[in-house]
Design a protein around this motif. Structure first.
Motif, short mmCIF file in Angstrom:
data_model
loop_
_atom_site.label_atom_id
_atom_site.label_comp_id
_atom_site.label_asym_id
_atom_site.label_seq_id
_atom_site.Cartn_x
_atom_site.Cartn_y
_atom_site.Cartn_z
N ALA A 45 0.86 -1.18 0.00
CA ALA A 45 0.00 0.00 0.00
C ALA A 45 0.90 1.24 0.00
O ALA A 45 2.10 1.14 0.25
N PRO A 46 0.35 2.41 -0.26
CA PRO A 46 1.17 3.63 -0.25
C PRO A 46 1.85 3.87 1.10
O PRO A 46 1.28 3.59 2.15
N ASN A 47 3.09 4.37 1.03
CA ASN A 47 3.84 4.85 2.20
C ASN A 47 3.99 3.82 3.31
O ASN A 47 3.80 4.12 4.48
N GLN A 48 4.35 2.61 2.95
CA GLN A 48 4.60 1.54 3.92
C GLN A 48 6.10 1.36 4.11
O GLN A 48 6.90 1.60 3.19
N ASN A 49 6.50 0.91 5.30
CA ASN A 49 7.90 0.60 5.60
C ASN A 49 7.99 -0.81 6.15
O ASN A 49 7.18 -1.20 7.00
N LEU A 50 8.99 -1.54 5.69
CA LEU A 50 9.25 -2.89 6.19
C LEU A 50 10.74 -3.00 6.44
O LEU A 50 11.54 -2.85 5.50
N GLU A 51 11.12 -3.25 7.69
CA GLU A 51 12.53 -3.47 8.01
C GLU A 51 12.73 -4.96 8.22
O GLU A 51 11.94 -5.60 8.93
N GLU A 52 13.76 -5.50 7.60
CA GLU A 52 13.96 -6.95 7.61
C GLU A 52 15.44 -7.26 7.49
O GLU A 52 16.15 -6.64 6.70
N THR A 53 15.90 -8.23 8.28
CA THR A 53 17.21 -8.82 8.02
C THR A 53 16.94 -10.03 7.16
O THR A 53 16.20 -10.94 7.57
N THR A 93 15.58 -1.77 4.73
CA THR A 93 14.28 -1.12 4.94
C THR A 93 13.69 -0.90 3.56
O THR A 93 14.31 -0.24 2.72
N ILE A 94 12.52 -1.48 3.32
CA ILE A 94 11.82 -1.33 2.05
C ILE A 94 10.69 -0.33 2.28
O ILE A 94 9.89 -0.51 3.20
N ARG A 95 10.64 0.72 1.47
CA ARG A 95 9.63 1.76 1.63
C ARG A 95 8.89 1.93 0.31
O ARG A 95 9.49 2.12 -0.74
N SER A 96 7.57 1.87 0.38
CA SER A 96 6.77 2.16 -0.81
C SER A 96 6.51 3.66 -0.85
O SER A 96 6.51 4.34 0.17
N HIS A 97 6.30 4.18 -2.04
CA HIS A 97 6.04 5.60 -2.23
C HIS A 97 4.54 5.85 -2.27
O HIS A 97 3.74 4.94 -2.01
N GLU A 98 4.15 7.07 -2.63
CA GLU A 98 2.74 7.46 -2.54
C GLU A 98 1.80 6.63 -3.41
O GLU A 98 0.62 6.54 -3.12
#
Length: 123
Positions: A45-53, A93-98
């Motif tokens: 979805a827009p503006n999501q962040n996922l931090e993962e090793t 860190t994976i970040r989706s945009h708007e």
């Protein structure tokens, strides 16, 4: 398993394990099929962040939208038709945009097995 073709409509998208954001994944090929890799689709979805090793080697192909991946202070941004490789052991860190994003992914070995093994080890 024989040669097959997949579309996003074939995927049953579920919330990505270990997070509560609006990030969904759907495996189409995984350990249940006997092959060595997992193949699937992801929807951010827009503006999501996922931090993962990363517990597996992960190749993510951006089909729609845009994603930024940050690792070790460096950020890359990928859009439609671009591929991001995230090696095992890397913290990202994976970040989706708007506009959000639709991706396809391939992992080696199976991410679900690695995720479950890591979760068992942290208990």
């Amino acid at each position: 398993m024989k040669v097959r073709k997949f579309a996003i409509s074939d995927a049953s998208l579920e919330r990505s394990p270990g997070q509560d954001g609006n990030i969904f994944v759907g495996n189409l090929v995984d350990q249940r099929h006997g092959g060595p890799i997992t193949i699937g689709f992801g929807r951010y979805a827009p503006n999501q962040n996922l931090e993962e090793t990363m517990s597996v080697d992960d190749v993510m192909i951006v089909l729609e939208g845009k994603l930024s991946v940050t690792s070790d202070g460096d950020t890359i941004t990928a859009g439609p038709g671009e591929i991001v490789y995230m090696p095992k052991g890397e913290t990202v860190t994976i970040r989706s945009h708007e506009q959000g994003a639709l991706t396809a992914y391939v992992t080696y070995p199976h991410w679900q097995e690695a995720h479950e093994a890591r979760a068992r080890g942290s208990r």
